[in-house]
Scaffold this active site. Structure first.
Site, PDB file in Angstrom:
ATOM      1  N   LYS A  53      29.047  37.474  40.975  1.00 28.15           N
ATOM      2  CA  LYS A  53      29.633  37.716  39.652  1.00 28.15           C
ATOM      3  C   LYS A  53      28.651  37.277  38.559  1.00 28.15           C
ATOM      4  O   LYS A  53      28.471  37.974  37.564  1.00 28.15           O
ATOM      5  CB  LYS A  53      30.973  36.969  39.521  1.00 28.15           C
ATOM      6  CG  LYS A  53      32.088  37.656  40.303  1.00 28.15           C
ATOM      7  CD  LYS A  53      33.311  36.789  40.556  1.00 28.15           C
ATOM      8  CE  LYS A  53      34.260  37.492  41.517  1.00 28.15           C
ATOM      9  NZ  LYS A  53      35.345  36.662  42.027  1.00 28.15           N
ATOM     10  N   GLN A  97      38.494  31.418  40.908  1.00 30.40           N
ATOM     11  CA  GLN A  97      38.257  31.985  42.248  1.00 30.40           C
ATOM     12  C   GLN A  97      39.296  31.452  43.232  1.00 30.40           C
ATOM     13  O   GLN A  97      39.558  30.247  43.289  1.00 30.40           O
ATOM     14  CB  GLN A  97      36.833  31.616  42.695  1.00 30.40           C
ATOM     15  CG  GLN A  97      36.379  32.279  43.990  1.00 30.40           C
ATOM     16  CD  GLN A  97      36.242  33.795  43.886  1.00 30.40           C
ATOM     17  OE1 GLN A  97      35.894  34.331  42.848  1.00 30.40           O
ATOM     18  NE2 GLN A  97      36.533  34.489  44.965  1.00 30.40           N
ATOM     19  N   ASP A 120      41.453  38.944  36.025  1.00 38.25           N
ATOM     20  CA  ASP A 120      41.876  39.231  37.398  1.00 38.25           C
ATOM     21  C   ASP A 120      43.188  40.021  37.424  1.00 38.25           C
ATOM     22  O   ASP A 120      43.545  40.602  38.446  1.00 38.25           O
ATOM     23  CB  ASP A 120      42.127  37.913  38.151  1.00 38.25           C
ATOM     24  CG  ASP A 120      41.023  37.573  39.135  1.00 38.25           C
ATOM     25  OD1 ASP A 120      40.400  38.511  39.660  1.00 38.25           O
ATOM     26  OD2 ASP A 120      40.803  36.368  39.363  1.00 38.25           O
TER      27      ASP A 120
HETATM   28  N1  GUN Z   1      39.395  35.820  46.093  1.00 36.44           N
HETATM   29  C1  GUN Z   1      39.325  36.966  46.787  1.00 36.44           C
HETATM   30  N2  GUN Z   1      39.445  38.030  45.971  1.00 36.44           N
HETATM   31  C2  GUN Z   1      39.590  37.538  44.728  1.00 36.44           C
HETATM   32  C3  GUN Z   1      39.753  38.150  43.449  1.00 36.44           C
HETATM   33  O1  GUN Z   1      39.809  39.377  43.282  1.00 36.44           O
HETATM   34  N3  GUN Z   1      39.852  37.284  42.408  1.00 36.44           N
HETATM   35  C4  GUN Z   1      39.814  35.954  42.555  1.00 36.44           C
HETATM   36  N4  GUN Z   1      39.945  35.198  41.478  1.00 36.44           N
HETATM   37  N5  GUN Z   1      39.680  35.348  43.720  1.00 36.44           N
HETATM   38  C5  GUN Z   1      39.558  36.150  44.800  1.00 36.44           C
END
Ligand code: GUN
Length: 282
Positions: A53, A97, A120
């Protein structure tokens, strides 16, 4: 016959080119999109995702701030950080996350993020808007899957869509997106009886369970669009939830792992962050 490979990496690159162009326009008005990523603990997969990211933010000219926090952090400390990020005008997107360590309440923490900054799309307000078909932040992986289905050239309206997996991150939000696109949608899960019978009905089959190779060629209708959301790290390498070798000769279109859904998720995160930056500066 062999399925057409749906190249998520290539589609994501196209989306990112478009984002880069829009970012230039926004910067000319004095706004640089800013994403804050909060990573708690030392889950190795989460660290890989977060680095990815950060790299994407750099590539697209976004500001990014990553908070790498110890697994021992208290819920109050985390909520204080989120409050600061909510109030920070340079931050337009906040991503915590997942998964979080067990002593932290994911629901409480996600609900604390300002919905306008919830890139998200996991905040109850954004999930409620999604359910009602109203504008809001759409979760990144389901949004990316919809783009890949579009790329397959198959129209969703009227089709049998089967999702295997009912997670809050993928299965549940995707159900609503496919329904809005006028699909007939079935969600399967660990208690589903005779899974193969259901998956074989699907014109569009999405597999998001975290079980390596769960769906094989015998479970797929000839010509179906098959989207593999799995990311399973085995000793032999990274594999999806779909048994690629046996599904390839049966399906009409298939996403690879890696290079399918993964890059699309990140592209959609960047798109949501840009959207948040635009909306918050209106
Ligand atoms: N962990 C696995 N996929 C995701 C996601 O799309 N967003 C977040 N914040 N954590 C994750």
């Amino acid at each position: 016959m062999s399925a057409r490979i749906l190249d998520g990496k290539a589609v994501a690159a196209k989306i990112k080119t478009e984002i880069r162009r829009e970012v230039e326009g926004l910067k000319a008005k004095g706004v640089t999109p800013g994403l804050a990523v909060v990573l708690v603990g030392d889950d190795p997969a989460s660290h890989i995702y977060v680095r990815n990211k950060e790299r994407n933010c750099q590539e697209l000219g976004f500001n990014s701030q990553t908070f790498r926090l110890p697994a021992t952090i208290s819920q109050d400390e985390l909520l204080t950080l989120i409050q600061q990020l909510n109030a920070d005008p340079a931050i337009h997107g906040i991503l915590v996350q997942l998964p979080l360590p067990a002593h932290l309440s994911t629901e409480k923490i996600i609900s604390f993020i300002k919905p306008e900054k919830d890139v998200d799309g996991f905040h109850p307000v954004n999930l409620g808007n999604l359910l009602r078909g109203e504008a809001g932040m759409i979760p990144c992986t389901p949004a990316g899957i919809m783009e890949l289905i579009k790329e397959s050239g198959v129209e969703v309206a009227g089709k049998e869509c089967v999702i295997v997996g009912r997670s809050n991150i993928v299965g549940k939000p995707l159900f609503h997106l496919l329904l809005q696109a006028h699909g007939t949608v079935t969600v399967c899960h660990s208690r589903t009886r005779n899974l193969a019978e259901v998956t074989r009905r699907a014109d569009i089959l999405v597999v998001a369970t975290g079980q390596a190779g769960l769906v094989n060629g015998e479970m797929v209708k000839p010509g179906a669009v098959v989207i593999d959301v799995g990311m399973n790290r085995l000793e032999t390498g990274l594999v999806g939830d779909v048994d690629f070798g046996s599904v390839l000769p049966v399906a009409g279109a298939l996403t690879p792992v890696p290079g399918g859904v993964g890059p699309m998720t990140i592209a959609m995160l960047m798109k949501n962050t840009l959207k948040a930056a635009v909306m918050l500066n209106k």
